[in-house]
Design a protein around this motif. Structure first.
Motif, PDB file in Angstrom:
ATOM      1  N   ASN A 155       0.824  -1.209   0.000  1.00 21.26           N
ATOM      2  CA  ASN A 155       0.000   0.000   0.000  1.00 21.26           C
ATOM      3  C   ASN A 155       0.855   1.255   0.000  1.00 21.26           C
ATOM      4  OD1 ASN A 155      -2.310  -1.422  -0.034  1.00 21.26           O
ATOM      5  ND2 ASN A 155      -2.588  -1.417   2.181  1.00 21.26           N
ATOM      6  N   VAL A 167       0.636   6.680   8.796  1.00 20.96           N
ATOM      7  CA  VAL A 167      -0.801   6.463   8.669  1.00 20.96           C
ATOM      8  C   VAL A 167      -1.067   5.118   7.996  1.00 20.96           C
ATOM      9  CG1 VAL A 167      -2.922   7.302   7.626  1.00 20.96           C
ATOM     10  CG2 VAL A 167      -1.322   8.901   8.629  1.00 20.96           C
ATOM     11  N   ASN A 168      -0.281   4.826   6.989  1.00 20.35           N
ATOM     12  CA  ASN A 168      -0.416   3.571   6.265  1.00 20.35           C
ATOM     13  C   ASN A 168      -0.211   2.375   7.192  1.00 20.35           C
ATOM     14  OD1 ASN A 168      -0.346   1.690   4.011  1.00 20.35           O
ATOM     15  ND2 ASN A 168       1.851   1.656   4.377  1.00 20.35           N
ATOM     16  N   ILE A 216      -3.228   1.976   9.505  1.00 22.20           N
ATOM     17  CA  ILE A 216      -4.384   1.398   8.824  1.00 22.20           C
ATOM     18  C   ILE A 216      -4.158  -0.083   8.531  1.00 22.20           C
ATOM     19  CG2 ILE A 216      -5.781   1.478   6.743  1.00 22.20           C
ATOM     20  CD1 ILE A 216      -5.589   4.388   6.730  1.00 22.20           C
ATOM     21  N   THR A 217      -2.939  -0.417   8.188  1.00 23.07           N
ATOM     22  CA  THR A 217      -2.653  -1.815   7.881  1.00 23.07           C
ATOM     23  C   THR A 217      -2.887  -2.708   9.101  1.00 23.07           C
ATOM     24  OG1 THR A 217      -0.961  -1.037   6.386  1.00 23.07           O
ATOM     25  CG2 THR A 217      -0.953  -3.367   6.889  1.00 23.07           C
ATOM     26  N   ILE A 264      -4.907  -2.047  11.610  1.00 27.96           N
ATOM     27  CA  ILE A 264      -6.369  -2.123  11.780  1.00 27.96           C
ATOM     28  C   ILE A 264      -6.940  -3.128  10.788  1.00 27.96           C
ATOM     29  CG2 ILE A 264      -8.538  -0.853  11.624  1.00 27.96           C
ATOM     30  CD1 ILE A 264      -6.972   1.667  12.348  1.00 27.96           C
ATOM     31  N   PHE A 265      -6.420  -3.050   9.585  1.00 29.50           N
ATOM     32  CA  PHE A 265      -6.914  -3.914   8.511  1.00 29.50           C
ATOM     33  C   PHE A 265      -6.709  -5.400   8.846  1.00 29.50           C
ATOM     34  CE2 PHE A 265      -5.760  -6.105   4.505  1.00 29.50           C
ATOM     35  CZ  PHE A 265      -6.987  -6.043   3.866  1.00 29.50           C
ATOM     36  N   ILE A 271     -11.940   0.208   4.494  1.00 29.12           N
ATOM     37  CA  ILE A 271     -10.514   0.498   4.670  1.00 29.12           C
ATOM     38  C   ILE A 271      -9.955   1.109   3.394  1.00 29.12           C
ATOM     39  CG2 ILE A 271      -8.237  -0.533   4.999  1.00 29.12           C
ATOM     40  CD1 ILE A 271      -9.591  -0.630   7.549  1.00 29.12           C
ATOM     41  N   GLY A 304     -10.777   4.566   3.165  1.00 27.89           N
ATOM     42  CA  GLY A 304      -9.881   5.306   4.042  1.00 27.89           C
ATOM     43  C   GLY A 304      -8.604   5.708   3.312  1.00 27.89           C
ATOM     44  N   TYR A 305      -8.032   4.785   2.591  1.00 26.32           N
ATOM     45  CA  TYR A 305      -6.818   5.070   1.817  1.00 26.32           C
ATOM     46  C   TYR A 305      -7.034   6.189   0.825  1.00 26.32           C
ATOM     47  CZ  TYR A 305      -3.593   1.562   3.361  1.00 26.32           C
ATOM     48  OH  TYR A 305      -2.709   0.867   4.095  1.00 26.32           O
TER      49      TYR A 305
END
Lengths: 384, 244
Positions: free
Chosen positions: A82, A108-109, A112-113, A115-116, A146, A149-150
């Motif tokens: 990502n 941030v990436n 999120i990852t 969380i993902f 998600i 979100g990106y």
């Protein structure tokens, strides 16, 4: 902003790490989490080290066959993937990514990852009773959000960029307006001068007719000599900026000249060629020149002459920019002046020369010549 | 003996300049004389004889003829490369950089500063004398050609050379100047072998400029306050040359 970034990039991974330790006490997960933190610290090298990490992780997994290693590998893999996509799309849009943006993107990436991956797993556990297809659909919906979100982050960054650009443009327009005003003032001054000049000639002529030399002499001294001084000679030279065809460069020069005026520093402009193409990234050029002029204004402010010279001229194969200023301590060595530029003396000076060094370090075709000569400090930039 | 040339189309101003120059030469007892004072650029070019004498040229930038003073200056440069050119100009027309970098003018006189004429001319002639006598001294000079530029610096001004992030771009640290140019460290090392010492892949230092060797931290302190790194072989070389 930077503190926030650090928080997101380092603090959250540490929480993740602690949680993992408390939960499983797995040595493998521990080491991989540490790797992840190091990774988020050196985000610029993410693409380079992650294949290695995945390889190391995979081999550990083959030996221990535990679930958590697998998960960590998964996180690294997804995060890298990502991140690369975000990075390259940002790069494509604005032809370059700053360090700040890279840190923002990376942290941030990473968040999120986690969380993902964690979320997927959690979701799968919680809804297991629903049956295979329902799980599939729910996971797809979750992943879709998600993904949104990106896209959101991406647009947010572009939006901030856009705002900044608008601000810069606003400043540019202000500078140009000020410039036009000065030229108009100059124009009317010259017109006024012509008018006075005729009157003076007529009056002089009268004195000569009467053969009154004393009166003529006094008249000349009081009027003509005086008139010459009234025209603002420095403004007259502002017209030379018309030779610069690039609006961004013109506007930064105008802005800096106005700053100098406000600081009561005299600026002498000397441009002997048309300037349109510069063999250097425009942003880089503007930053370097801006820093040099700021330093020059600051450096001359304490000197007796309070003078800055900004000059641009062409040689056969090169464009030359010279920024020269009078200095307070005429005995100062070049090393001392440069060191001041690097130190924290003054608000932005320290960052200034450091940035210049960085930018010029990337430009193979640019040469910098710095000199002290007869009480003047000079930065001479040569662009081939 | 230095010969003075004046080219100025305003006769009154030319006479004034002539008078002041003659006065300064007389008072300071300089070894100079006015050879040619004219409104016409051709007279100047005709009278140059650089094989036997060096000229000092006072040129009006705005001549009332086809050739501008700056063009005349370039022509003079070709005929008398060592001559000293001083431009006479008005503030609005003044192009300091063209004077300095294209024609290598010594100085300029601004007409508006009429009252200072005496002082300005005196300064110019003083500077000429100073440079003229330096030229006859024989100091070791480092010269390097980098693209279209020639950089020269006396050995006694150079502190050290340093490589940059870019291959073949070298930074010269002098006492009063820091300048970059394209070259190779190896070539510089060979050229400057006697007076300089290579103490690190990135540093070539002037032996005369070394202040002290910091053995513990492996750095070399130079007399201007800058520091250089020392490598293993650099340490050995310094030992061999008895620096510690």
């Amino acid at each position: 902003m930077n503190i926030l970034l650090l928080f997101v990039g380092i603090f959250l991974p540490i929480i993740y790490l602690i949680r993992n330790i408390l939960d499983r006490r797995e040595i493998v997960t521990l080491s991989i989490s540490i790797f992840l933190i190091i990774e988020s610290l050196s985000i610029s090298n993410l693409e380079r080290i992650s294949p290695l990490l995945v390889l190391v992780g995979s081999s550990i997994y083959l030996v221990y066959k535990d679930k958590f290693t697998l998960k960590s590998i998964n996180i690294i893999f997804v995060a890298t993937f990502n991140y690369s996509i975000l990075y390259f799309s940002l790069y494509a849009i604005k032809k370059g990514v700053t360090l700040n943006e890279m840190v923002l993107l990376g942290s941030v990436n990473f968040l999120i990852t986690i969380i993902f991956v964690e979320g997927n797993e959690l979701l799968e556990e919680k809804v297991r009773f629903l049956g295979k297809y329902a799980i599939g659909i729910l996971l797809a919906i979750y992943d879709f959000y998600i993904g949104l979100g990106y896209i959101g982050i991406f647009f947010f960054i572009t939006y901030i960029k856009e705002c900044k650009k608008n601000n810069i443009q606003k400043k540019e327009i202000e500078g140009l307006r000020e410039y036009t005003k000065t030229l108009e003032k100059l124009n009317s001054e010259v017109r006024g001068f012509r008018h006075d000049y005729m009157n003076i000639l007529i009056a002089m002529n009268e004195h000569f007719k009467e053969d009154n030399l004393d009166k003529a002499r006094k008249f000349f001294k009081d009027n003509i000599w005086q008139l010459e001084k009234e025209i603002s000679l420095d403004d007259l030279r502002l017209g030379l900026l018309g030779k610069i065809k690039n609006p961004e460069i013109k506007s930064i020069l105008i802005n800096k000249i106005l700053n100098a005026k406000a600081a009561k520093v005299k600026v002498f402009i000397d441009i002997d060629c048309e300037v349109d193409y510069i063999n250097m990234r425009k942003g880089d050029f503007i930053r370097v020149i801006g820093i040099f002029i700021d330093n020059a204004i600051e450096g001359s402010a304490n000197s007796e002459e309070r003078q800055v010279l900004i000059g641009i001229f062409k040689e056969k194969d090169s464009l030359n920019v010279i920024i020269e200023n009078s200095i307070e301590n005429k005995e100062m060595s070049i090393n001392e002046i440069m060191r001041d530029g690097f130190s924290s003396k003054g608000k932005d000076r320290g960052i200034g020369l450091y940035t210049v060094n960085n930018i010029l370090g990337k430009n193979e075709n640019v040469i910098l010549d710095t000199m002290i000569n007869k009480g003047k400090f000079m930065q001479h930039l040569i662009i081939y | 003996m230095l010969k003075v040339f004046i080219c100025e189309d305003n006769e009154i101003y030319r006479k004034e300049v002539e008078k002041v120059i003659a006065k300064v030469i007389l008072i300071e007892n300089y070894d100079m004389e006015i050879k040619c004072s004219t409104y016409n650029s051709k007279d100047i070019l005709k009278n140059i004889n650089s094989r036997e004498e060096t000229g000092i040229y006072f040129l009006d930038v705005d001549l009332k003829e086809e050739m501008t003073g700056i063009e005349l200056g370039s022509k003079i440069r070709e005929l008398d490369p060592n001559g000293y050119i001083i431009f006479i100009t008005t503030y609005g027309e003044m192009s300091y950089l063209t004077f300095k970098y294209k024609v290598e003018a010594l100085d300029y006189i601004v007409k508006e500063e009429n009252l200072n004429l005496n002082k300005r001319i005196k300064n110019c002639l003083e500077e000429v004398i100073k440079r003229y006598s330096i030229k006859s001294e024989n100091n070791k000079v480092f010269t390097v050609k980098s693209k279209d530029r020639i950089i020269t610096m006396e050995y006694d001004e150079i502190v050290f050379f340093e490589t940059s992030q870019i291959i073949h771009k070298i930074r010269l640290h002098g006492l009063h100047r820091q300048v970059e140019f394209y070259s190779k460290m190896k070539e510089l090392e060979n050229e400057l072998e006697k007076d300089f010492i290579r103490i690190h892949t990135s540093f070539l230092v002037n032996k005369k400029m070394i202040k002290e060797v910091d053995k513990r931290n492996r750095i070399l302190k130079m007399i201007n306050g800058e520091v250089c790194l020392i490598s293993d072989s650099g340490m050995k070389k310094l030992k061999k040359s008895n620096f510690y």
